[in-house]
Design a protein around this motif. Structure first.
Motif, PDB file in Angstrom:
ATOM      1  N   THR A  46      -8.878   9.439   1.877  1.00  0.00           N
ATOM      2  CA  THR A  46      -9.613   9.430   3.151  1.00  0.00           C
ATOM      3  C   THR A  46      -9.068  10.409   4.189  1.00  0.00           C
ATOM      4  OG1 THR A  46      -8.187   7.610   3.796  1.00  0.00           O
ATOM      5  CG2 THR A  46     -10.394   7.039   2.996  1.00  0.00           C
TER       6      THR A  46
ATOM      7  N   GLY B  30       0.696  11.874   9.176  1.00  0.00           N
ATOM      8  CA  GLY B  30       0.213  10.611   8.621  1.00  0.00           C
ATOM      9  C   GLY B  30       0.483  10.505   7.154  1.00  0.00           C
TER      10      GLY B  30
ATOM     11  N   SER C  89      -8.203   4.551  -2.870  1.00  0.00           N
ATOM     12  CA  SER C  89      -6.805   4.640  -2.455  1.00  0.00           C
ATOM     13  C   SER C  89      -6.071   5.706  -3.260  1.00  0.00           C
ATOM     14  CB  SER C  89      -6.156   3.286  -2.674  1.00  0.00           C
ATOM     15  OG  SER C  89      -4.870   3.290  -2.133  1.00  0.00           O
TER      16      SER C  89
ATOM     17  N   TYR D  65      -1.802   6.427  11.730  1.00  0.00           N
ATOM     18  CA  TYR D  65      -1.731   5.416  10.664  1.00  0.00           C
ATOM     19  C   TYR D  65      -3.121   5.011  10.194  1.00  0.00           C
ATOM     20  CZ  TYR D  65      -1.179   0.812   8.508  1.00  0.00           C
ATOM     21  OH  TYR D  65      -1.237  -0.252   7.646  1.00  0.00           O
TER      22      TYR D  65
ATOM     23  N   GLU E  60       2.457   8.885   5.284  1.00  0.00           N
ATOM     24  CA  GLU E  60       3.778   8.696   4.676  1.00  0.00           C
ATOM     25  C   GLU E  60       4.735   8.173   5.746  1.00  0.00           C
ATOM     26  OE1 GLU E  60       5.312  11.933   1.755  1.00  0.00           O
ATOM     27  OE2 GLU E  60       6.083  12.401   3.738  1.00  0.00           O
TER      28      GLU E  60
HETATM   29  P1  AMP Z   1      -4.037   5.511   1.322  1.00  0.00           P
HETATM   30  O1  AMP Z   1      -4.800   4.249   1.098  1.00  0.00           O
HETATM   31  O2  AMP Z   1      -3.910   6.330   0.101  1.00  0.00           O
HETATM   32  O3  AMP Z   1      -4.576   6.240   2.483  1.00  0.00           O
HETATM   33  O4  AMP Z   1      -2.544   5.094   1.672  1.00  0.00           O
HETATM   34  C1  AMP Z   1      -2.343   4.258   2.790  1.00  0.00           C
HETATM   35  C2  AMP Z   1      -0.895   3.935   2.939  1.00  0.00           C
HETATM   36  O5  AMP Z   1      -0.151   5.101   3.344  1.00  0.00           O
HETATM   37  C3  AMP Z   1      -0.657   2.923   4.014  1.00  0.00           C
HETATM   38  O6  AMP Z   1      -0.870   1.600   3.570  1.00  0.00           O
HETATM   39  C4  AMP Z   1       0.782   3.214   4.382  1.00  0.00           C
HETATM   40  O7  AMP Z   1       1.665   2.601   3.467  1.00  0.00           O
HETATM   41  C5  AMP Z   1       0.893   4.711   4.225  1.00  0.00           C
HETATM   42  N1  AMP Z   1       0.726   5.354   5.544  1.00  0.00           N
HETATM   43  C6  AMP Z   1      -0.400   5.874   6.070  1.00  0.00           C
HETATM   44  N2  AMP Z   1      -0.155   6.378   7.303  1.00  0.00           N
HETATM   45  C7  AMP Z   1       1.150   6.163   7.566  1.00  0.00           C
HETATM   46  C8  AMP Z   1       2.018   6.446   8.678  1.00  0.00           C
HETATM   47  N3  AMP Z   1       1.614   7.077   9.767  1.00  0.00           N
HETATM   48  N4  AMP Z   1       3.300   6.050   8.587  1.00  0.00           N
HETATM   49  C9  AMP Z   1       3.738   5.411   7.482  1.00  0.00           C
HETATM   50  N5  AMP Z   1       2.991   5.133   6.407  1.00  0.00           N
HETATM   51  C10 AMP Z   1       1.707   5.498   6.440  1.00  0.00           C
END
Ligand code: AMP
Ligand code: ZN
Length: 432
Positions: free
Chosen positions: A138, A210, A89, A234, A212
């Motif tokens: 990722t 994506g 993460s 997402y 954020e």
């Molecule tokens: P990571 O594990 O570092 O990929 O972070 C994942 C987190 O990023 C998710 O749990 C969301 O909080 C945020 N995230 C990913 N994609 C989106 C999106 N399209 N819109 C809003 N938040 C997102």
């Protein structure tokens, strides 16, 4: 229209059967992990009785803290020699959350991404510039392999280095890009600073936004600047990465691929399902992944379900854009506030520039909120009275949205620190 018509348009009853079958396999597989063996034993859960998604409610949800505590191998369900990759993460300090993938996990994930890209109209003749960071995160490799499977010319440029991004965009006439929304706005400014126009001088037609949270208003703004369609994408590393849920060309909510995941939207306090259409926490069970099965994983992301079937014909349920996190909600003088509420108000004002931040402080035991807002360059050096009126207007619009009146400070464009990674919107300086 579809990458895999049969699976994407599968009738809901058939989808339930498929989910039940994959869930049963997942539960058997999960027993090979020390975390779920312990969890089942502690809660007297008979894995034989978990036959369909409805049976899941007896299993306590898994949290990010569980994943951290289980580092490195408590969630691993296959021998380590079967594992061919790991991801972690983003933005975490201390013990990371690590997810392992077998060859078939990667193959399925790649397919999930290819399916998502196809749904927004990407095809093999597209030139895809992937502006996400490659490595443990990722967003880089995940999207990369999906785009390659689709057959697009895939440029693994990674995040940052804007001058090079611009050069590649121009030289290879990239038609599709994967980008963090706040960086899309920053990059547009840098493009303009080079005397170029993000729309006229480039060929971008599809943008994947994506990683954020961002509002619909921000999306519209990005679409206008680039003259392209921007699709919400997402995903989270714990649950594969990008491609968990994706918009289709109708741009109304994101299809969550239910042949890969069982979706629940739960009240984060009570953990009971929220009524249809109400915001709750996305909780996901992976049913098509071997190395790291996760059962009822609490994503911390808030969204609601869309009721109507999508005109695109895909039967997988749609979730709204992410409304915030269970943990970025802040409480201000007793009021629950999501940064997204503030962003919506700001971005609906054409005078407002591309960046803002919320600063929380405490003075004499009283919470103070300051919202710094960049405004458009042409306004900044202009009429002071006009600026005062703008400030007042934004303050009163904010009041009607969040029921408190923050101090709005209009600042020079470019004065709020930006980043090529995820941006920090809330600076909370209040003592605990
Ligand atoms: P990571 O594990 O570092 O990929 O972070 C994942 C987190 O990023 C998710 O749990 C969301 O909080 C945020 N995230 C990913 N994609 C989106 C999106 N399209 N819109 C809003 N938040 C997102
Ligand atoms: Zn659709």
């Amino acid at each position: 229209m579809y990458w895999e018509k049969q699976l994407e348009t599968i009738p809901r009853e058939e989808l339930s059967l498929l989910q039940a079958e994959r869930l049963q396999k997942t539960i058997i597989n999960a027993q090979k992990t020390s975390f779920y063996r312990r969890l089942f034993a502690r809660n007297n859960i008979d894995p034989e009785k978990i036959k369909s998604p409805e049976d899941l409610k007896v299993i306590p949800p898994t949290t990010k803290a569980d994943l951290r505590e289980g580092f490195p191998f408590d969630f691993l369900a296959v021998p380590l020699e079967e594992v061919i990759r790991l991801h972690s993460s983003s933005g975490t300090t201390g013990t990371p959350t690590v997810i392992y993938y077998t060859a078939s996990d990667l193959d399925r994930w790649t397919n999930q991404v290819a399916r998502s890209l196809y749904a927004v109209g990407m095809r093999k003749n597209d030139v895809f510039q992937n502006m996400m960071s490659y490595g443990l995160f990722t967003g880089g490799l995940g999207m990369h392999y999906g785009a390659e499977r689709l057959g697009a010319l895939t440029i693994p440029i990674g995040a940052g280095n804007s001058k090079r991004q611009i050069w590649f965009l121009k030289f290879f006439k990239s038609t599709a890009i994967h980008i963090i929304p706040s960086y899309a706005l920053l990059l547009a400014q840098l493009i303009k600073a080079e005397g170029l126009d993000p729309h006229q001088d480039f060929n971008i037609r599809i943008m994947l936004l994506g990683a954020e949270p961002h509002s619909e208003e921000t999306r519209l703004r990005i679409e206008e600047i680039y003259g392209a369609k921007a699709y919400n994408s997402y995903g989270l590393s714990e649950v594969n990465g990008p491609g968990v849920a994706f918009e289709c060309v109708f741009q109304e909510g994101m299809h969550l691929w239910e042949d890969y995941y069982i979706l629940e939207i739960l009240n984060p306090q009570t953990l009971s399902p929220t009524p249809l259409g109400e915001v709750g926490e996305i909780v996901l069970t992976t049913i098509y992944r071997d190395a790291t099965p996760l059962i009822r994983y609490r994503t911390g992301d808030l969204a609601f379900l869309l009721e109507e079937p999508c005109p695109c014909g895909r039967t997988h349920q749609r979730i709204s854009r992410i409304q915030g996190r269970t943990d970025d909600m802040f409480i201000f003088r007793g009021v629950n506030i999501f940064p997204m509420q503030i962003e919506k108000v700001l971005m609906s004002n054409p005078e407002v520039g591309n960046n803002y931040r919320i600063i929380l402080e405490r003075e004499d035991y009283r919470d103070k909120m300051m919202v710094e807002v960049e405004i458009k360059p042409e306004l900044f050096s202009g009429d002071l009275q006009k600026l005062a009126r703008l400030k007042e207007r934004i303050q009163s619009e904010l009041h009607s949205e969040i029921l408190v009146t923050p101090e709005v400070v209009l600042v020079e464009p470019g004065s709020i620190p930006t980043s090529e990674g995820k941006i920090q919107r809330v600076i909370d300086r209040r003592p605990l």
